[in-house]
Design an enzyme around this catalytic site. Structure first.
Site, PDB file in Angstrom:
ATOM      1  N   ASP A 189       0.811  -1.216   0.000  1.00  0.00           N
ATOM      2  CA  ASP A 189       0.000   0.000   0.000  1.00  0.00           C
ATOM      3  C   ASP A 189       0.845   1.267   0.000  1.00  0.00           C
ATOM      4  O   ASP A 189       0.321   2.362  -0.082  1.00  0.00           O
ATOM      5  CB  ASP A 189      -0.926  -0.008   1.226  1.00  0.00           C
ATOM      6  CG  ASP A 189      -1.966   1.100   1.212  1.00  0.00           C
ATOM      7  OD1 ASP A 189      -2.480   1.405   0.124  1.00  0.00           O
ATOM      8  OD2 ASP A 189      -2.244   1.674   2.279  1.00  0.00           O
TER       9      ASP A 189
ATOM     10  N   SER B 258      -6.630   5.406  -0.005  1.00  0.00           N
ATOM     11  CA  SER B 258      -6.952   4.110  -0.607  1.00  0.00           C
ATOM     12  C   SER B 258      -8.435   3.820  -0.408  1.00  0.00           C
ATOM     13  O   SER B 258      -8.980   4.017   0.684  1.00  0.00           O
ATOM     14  CB  SER B 258      -6.122   3.005   0.038  1.00  0.00           C
ATOM     15  OG  SER B 258      -4.743   3.257  -0.103  1.00  0.00           O
TER      16      SER B 258
ATOM     17  N   GLN C 226      -5.480  -1.802  -6.868  1.00  0.00           N
ATOM     18  CA  GLN C 226      -5.980  -0.856  -5.868  1.00  0.00           C
ATOM     19  C   GLN C 226      -6.602   0.344  -6.568  1.00  0.00           C
ATOM     20  O   GLN C 226      -6.135   0.772  -7.622  1.00  0.00           O
ATOM     21  CB  GLN C 226      -4.844  -0.372  -4.957  1.00  0.00           C
ATOM     22  CG  GLN C 226      -5.296   0.570  -3.848  1.00  0.00           C
ATOM     23  CD  GLN C 226      -4.149   0.987  -2.954  1.00  0.00           C
ATOM     24  OE1 GLN C 226      -3.310   1.778  -3.338  1.00  0.00           O
ATOM     25  NE2 GLN C 226      -4.115   0.440  -1.744  1.00  0.00           N
TER      26      GLN C 226
END
Length: 286
Positions: A203, A227, A277
């Site tokens: 991430d 995110s 993502q």
């Protein structure tokens, strides 16, 4: 005093407070929200702690529901969805201050032989030994490291292309980015620790690919980023304390959202993990 890698392992070592209920620590930080990779890694630890036998995780799908608050513990509730002959499924809800902040579904698969084998080849990039550490490069350029850098200290991250510091350097820059990464020290041999550590790291740089054509990755930031969701597929065993190449690209950004895809290869050229993502991008005010 432990090392940053020791701190990462400690962060992923959840306290079990009841059957299927775990509590994780959230470090104090001078930042607005808890790091999403931390919450995802801890949630995967919680799921994995309820799986019996040799069943490595093969996929996870997660949504970031609300910003987490640094310094406040997070409770992870695990729902044992399925215990089949070859697959095990767990659903995890992360709760902080009585509110759901994150949800994750993870699937675990008993190893078995396959009849089809193929993969994309690993791209040709400079070796990590030939590249500078991003922290060293940023520190020498800025004189001091930004506050969010504390999240990266357990990892040695090296960008395969030179860092750009001004908009004038963004001519013909594609929506892609690549890094070599590994932990800054050895991890325990438990495969779940390596998977969860990489989930944490996955991430940190993936949304760089969305930003690459429009602003320098390490210059002044003009967007607030968050995110929205995160998915990973684990194809082969790997070690996160060995070098891994994380190739990232963004096929589209539109409507305040940007999509990024990542492929993670080991030093032998094996594709070990795939990542997708979506992030939220809003112009900073003022």
């Amino acid at each position: 005093m432990g090392t940053p890698v020791d701190d990462l392992v400690d962060l992923l070592d959840l306290e079990q407070i009841e059957l299927n209920i775990f509590r994780g620590r959230s470090p104090e930080e001078a930042l607005q929200r808890t790091f999403g990779g931390q919450v995802a890694g801890q949630a995967l630890v919680a799921a994995g702690r309820t799986v019996e036998g040799e069943r490595p995780v093969h996929s996870l799908h997660a949504y970031f529901l609300r910003p987490g608050v640094p310094g406040v513990p997070i409770v992870y509730q695990v729902d044992r969805i399925r215990d089949g002959r070859t697959f095990t499924t767990r659903r995890v809800l992360a709760i902080q201050g009585g509110r759901s902040i994150f949800s994750l579904t993870a699937d675990f698969h008993r190893p078995e032989e396959g009849s089809i084998e193929h993969q994309y080849p690993m791209p040709s990039v400079p070796a990590p030994e030939d590249l500078p550490s991003a922290l060293d490069e940023v520190g020498s350029r800025l004189g001091e490291l930004p506050p969010f850098i504390s999240r990266r200290q357990p990892f040695d991250i090296r960008y395969v292309e030179r860092l750009r510091w001004s908009k004038e350097e963004l001519v013909d820059v594609e929506a892609r980015s690549g890094v070599w990464l590994r932990t800054n020290g050895p991890l325990p041999d438990d495969p779940l620790i390596h998977v969860c550590a990489l989930t944490y790291a996955s991430d940190m740089t993936l949304l760089d690919a969305v930003r690459a054509p429009v602003e320098p990755l390490w210059g002044t930031r003009h967007f607030d980023m968050a995110s929205l969701d995160h998915a990973m597929w684990f194809h082969r065993p790997f070690r996160t304390d060995d070098w891994l190449l994380y190739q990232q690209e963004s096929p589209i950004a539109h409507g305040a959202r940007g999509l990024a895809r990542g492929q993670i290869f080991d030093r032998n050229g094996q594709l070990v993990v795939s990542v997708v993502q979506e992030g939220l991008f809003r112009p900073l005010k003022g």
